[in-house]
Design an enzyme around this catalytic site. Structure first.
Site, PDB file in Angstrom:
ATOM      1  N   HIS A 188       1.873   1.350  -3.838  1.00 52.75           N
ATOM      2  CA  HIS A 188       0.833   1.905  -4.725  1.00 52.75           C
ATOM      3  C   HIS A 188       0.994   3.417  -4.839  1.00 52.75           C
ATOM      4  O   HIS A 188       0.819   3.992  -5.911  1.00 52.75           O
ATOM      5  CB  HIS A 188      -0.567   1.617  -4.152  1.00 52.75           C
ATOM      6  N   SER A 212       0.835  -1.214   0.000  1.00 59.26           N
ATOM      7  CA  SER A 212       0.000   0.000   0.000  1.00 59.26           C
ATOM      8  C   SER A 212       0.870   1.265   0.000  1.00 59.26           C
ATOM      9  O   SER A 212       0.418   2.316  -0.454  1.00 59.26           O
ATOM     10  CB  SER A 212      -0.961   0.003   1.189  1.00 59.26           C
TER      11      SER A 212
HETATM   12  N1  LIG Z   1      -7.505  -4.707   2.437  1.00 61.53           N
HETATM   13  C1  LIG Z   1      -6.602  -4.196   3.242  1.00 61.53           C
HETATM   14  O1  LIG Z   1      -6.927  -3.747   4.345  1.00 61.53           O
HETATM   15  C2  LIG Z   1      -5.170  -4.171   2.837  1.00 61.53           C
HETATM   16  C3  LIG Z   1      -4.168  -3.957   3.798  1.00 61.53           C
HETATM   17  C4  LIG Z   1      -2.833  -4.022   3.399  1.00 61.53           C
HETATM   18  C5  LIG Z   1      -2.507  -4.245   2.074  1.00 61.53           C
HETATM   19  N2  LIG Z   1      -3.514  -4.401   1.163  1.00 61.53           N
HETATM   20  C6  LIG Z   1      -3.234  -4.669  -0.255  1.00 61.53           C
HETATM   21  O2  LIG Z   1      -2.960  -6.045  -0.382  1.00 61.53           O
HETATM   22  C7  LIG Z   1      -2.165  -6.251  -1.557  1.00 61.53           C
HETATM   23  C8  LIG Z   1      -0.982  -7.124  -1.209  1.00 61.53           C
HETATM   24  O3  LIG Z   1      -0.110  -6.436  -0.328  1.00 61.53           O
HETATM   25  P1  LIG Z   1       1.315  -7.049   0.059  1.00 61.53           P
HETATM   26  O4  LIG Z   1       1.986  -6.028   0.883  1.00 61.53           O
HETATM   27  O5  LIG Z   1       1.160  -8.440   0.554  1.00 61.53           O
HETATM   28  O6  LIG Z   1       2.002  -7.082  -1.389  1.00 61.53           O
HETATM   29  P2  LIG Z   1       3.319  -7.851  -1.881  1.00 61.53           P
HETATM   30  O7  LIG Z   1       3.849  -7.072  -3.013  1.00 61.53           O
HETATM   31  O8  LIG Z   1       4.186  -8.165  -0.706  1.00 61.53           O
HETATM   32  O9  LIG Z   1       2.744  -9.256  -2.396  1.00 61.53           O
HETATM   33  C9  LIG Z   1       2.041  -9.416  -3.598  1.00 61.53           C
HETATM   34  C10 LIG Z   1       2.355 -10.819  -4.106  1.00 61.53           C
HETATM   35  O10 LIG Z   1       1.565 -11.059  -5.269  1.00 61.53           O
HETATM   36  C11 LIG Z   1       2.364 -11.740  -6.203  1.00 61.53           C
HETATM   37  N3  LIG Z   1       1.784 -11.509  -7.537  1.00 61.53           N
HETATM   38  C12 LIG Z   1       1.827 -10.372  -8.262  1.00 61.53           C
HETATM   39  N4  LIG Z   1       1.137 -10.539  -9.418  1.00 61.53           N
HETATM   40  C13 LIG Z   1       0.657 -11.800  -9.407  1.00 61.53           C
HETATM   41  C14 LIG Z   1      -0.133 -12.568 -10.311  1.00 61.53           C
HETATM   42  N5  LIG Z   1      -0.566 -12.055 -11.478  1.00 61.53           N
HETATM   43  N6  LIG Z   1      -0.457 -13.839  -9.954  1.00 61.53           N
HETATM   44  C15 LIG Z   1      -0.021 -14.366  -8.796  1.00 61.53           C
HETATM   45  N7  LIG Z   1       0.738 -13.692  -7.910  1.00 61.53           N
HETATM   46  C16 LIG Z   1       1.070 -12.429  -8.210  1.00 61.53           C
HETATM   47  C17 LIG Z   1       3.749 -11.178  -6.014  1.00 61.53           C
HETATM   48  O11 LIG Z   1       4.743 -12.085  -6.500  1.00 61.53           O
HETATM   49  C18 LIG Z   1       3.824 -11.013  -4.505  1.00 61.53           C
HETATM   50  O12 LIG Z   1       4.322 -12.174  -3.865  1.00 61.53           O
HETATM   51  C19 LIG Z   1      -1.808  -4.843  -2.047  1.00 61.53           C
HETATM   52  O13 LIG Z   1      -2.706  -4.452  -3.071  1.00 61.53           O
HETATM   53  C20 LIG Z   1      -2.021  -3.992  -0.834  1.00 61.53           C
HETATM   54  O14 LIG Z   1      -2.281  -2.641  -1.172  1.00 61.53           O
HETATM   55  C21 LIG Z   1      -4.821  -4.393   1.527  1.00 61.53           C
HETATM   56 ZN   LIG Z   2      -0.288  -2.078   4.582  1.00 57.37          ZN
END
Ligand SMILES: NC(=O)c1ccc[n+]([C@@H]2O[C@H](COP(=O)([O-])OP(=O)(O)OC[C@H]3O[C@@H](n4cnc5c(N)ncnc54)[C@H](O)[C@@H]3O)[C@@H](O)[C@H]2O)c1
Ligand SMILES: [Zn+2]
Ligand SMILES: [Zn+2]
Length: 368
Positions: free
Chosen positions: A45, A42
């Site tokens: 982004h 996040s």
């Molecule tokens: N809903 C919420 O409250 C909340 C809170 C925190 C983060 N988020 C969101 O969650 C998401 C993940 O965050 P994160 O910090 O774990 O990210 P991150 O970058 O650590 O992990 C994302 C993972 O997805 C994989 N990936 C990317 N494209 C892919 C695809 N097409 N197919 C399969 N795997 C794929 C990457 O290899 C990576 O391991 C982000 O969008 C973040 O903004 C949401």
């Molecule tokens: Zn976060």
């Protein structure tokens, strides 16, 4: 007081380590000396320009530290307390707060999401001009001034890196599988994306003893971590048709629960398409602003599918941070496996490069 912070000045430019002024806490606020901060997607982004944010901005919202000063009227914490920071500093009065859903607090949405404190201002400045703190946290700096409800007291012996990750990825992922849509024992689960949030969702699901947890990622390193977190099966999306493989592993119908933890339209659609009749897809990942998904409403009615979202793991940080830490100290959750590189604040831009590659665990900034 002066401190160093990593300042975001706009998309396409690296964060800049700058000397900032920080003023003391106002009534109802606390000043925290940061001990650790995770680097969450996040933050990335914003760096990529996928979400608009006013600048200059101290990013970072997954932090932990020690309380060094409290404003008038603060009763939750005292100077010297260890705290993990929450990015929904709830008002404790609105409909959502009083009905047990502080992650949806109206005031947190209005203020934290504008990167200001509840009074609409910020305690950080540079050369007399305001500097904002991401989600009312701003943990990529030596100090943060946060609302009292955003500083959750934790035990002093929790390692700073673990406390920091509980501030976002862990609570988001574990909570999605425990609170938003509690996974049923013996059920089938898929988690698409095995970053900090997805691995936490795998661990949260495993606590509830599903029969099958299928992890999907593009990186073999992440899939190895997913197996350590409790995945029974892994799919490398680079090589395999994800929906077909999930259906095959789960016996043909699809899974009962699918969590998307990436934030892309295509993978949210995969999560939905991988559901068995009656199944639930949970959107945890957050897409770049304006991105839309396409789903088939006929399948939704005919197969009774549910598509839902999860914010901060539907958690109540003031209770759930310490519950999760308790599960970690009892051995039920192994949060250490999430921690990748430990870096000084000065190397923050490399953490984003690593995140972009997708191959490494969660980078944690440690403050001396
Ligand atoms: N809903 C919420 O409250 C909340 C809170 C925190 C983060 N988020 C969101 O969650 C998401 C993940 O965050 P994160 O910090 O774990 O990210 P991150 O970058 O650590 O992990 C994302 C993972 O997805 C994989 N990936 C990317 N494209 C892919 C695809 N097409 N197919 C399969 N795997 C794929 C990457 O290899 C990576 O391991 C982000 O969008 C973040 O903004 C949401
Ligand atoms: Zn976060
Ligand atoms: Zn509220």
């Amino acid at each position: 007081m002066h401190m160093k912070g990593a300042v975001f000045n706009g998309p396409g430019t690296p964060l800049q380590i700058a000397e900032l002024s920080v003023s003391g806490p106002q009534p109802g606020e606390v000043m925290v000396r940061m001990t650790a901060s995770g680097v969450c997607h996040s933050d990335y982004h914003v760096v990529l320009g996928e979400w608009a944010a006013q600048t200059p901005l101290v990013l970072g919202h997954e932090g932990a530290g020690i309380v060094v000063e409290v404003g008038d009227g603060v009763t939750d914490v005292n100077v010297g307390d260890s705290v993990a920071l929450s990015w929904t500093p709830s008002c404790r009065r609105c409909l959502y707060c009083v009905s047990g859903r502080p992650q949806l607090c109206t005031s947190a949405v209005q203020n934290a999401y504008r990167n200001v404190l509840p009074d609409g201002t910020t305690r950080l400045s540079r050369g007399g001009d305001p500097v904002y703190s991401y989600l009312s946290v701003g943990s990529f700096a030596e100090y943060a001034v946060v609302p009292e409800s955003g500083a959750i007291k934790i035990a002093d012996d929790v390692s700073p890196a673990i406390a920091a990750l509980v501030g976002c990825a862990v609570t988001t992922g574990v909570g999605a599988a425990m609170n938003t849509v509690p996974v049923a024992p013996g059920s089938t689960v898929a988690v698409i994306g095995a970053g900090g949030v997805g691995l936490s969702a795998i661990m949260g699901a495993r606590l509830q003893s599903p029969a099958t947890i299928i992890a999907v990622d593009l990186s073999e390193e992440k899939l190895e971590l997913a197996r350590r977190a409790g995945a029974t099966h892994t799919i490398n999306a680079r090589e395999t048709d994800v929906v077909g493989a999930i259906k095959e592993i789960s016996g043909g119908d699809g899974v009962e629960y699918a969590f998307e933890a990436i934030g892309r339209a295509g993978t949210i659609e995969q999560a939905y398409a991988a559901l068995a009749p009656g199944g639930t897809a949970v959107v945890v990942g957050q897409v770049p602003s304006g991105v839309k998904i396409s789903i088939d409403p006929m399948a939704m009615s005919g197969r009774e599918l549910t598509l839902t979202g999860s914010n901060y793991g539907s958690s109540r940080p003031s209770v759930d941070f310490n519950r999760i830490l308790g599960l970690h100290s009892s051995g039920a959750l192994d949060l250490e496996l999430l921690v990748g590189d430990r870096i000084p604040l000065a190397d923050i831009n490399e953490a984003f490069t690593a995140m972009g590659s997708g191959a490494t665990g969660r980078t944690v900034i440690e403050f001396p």
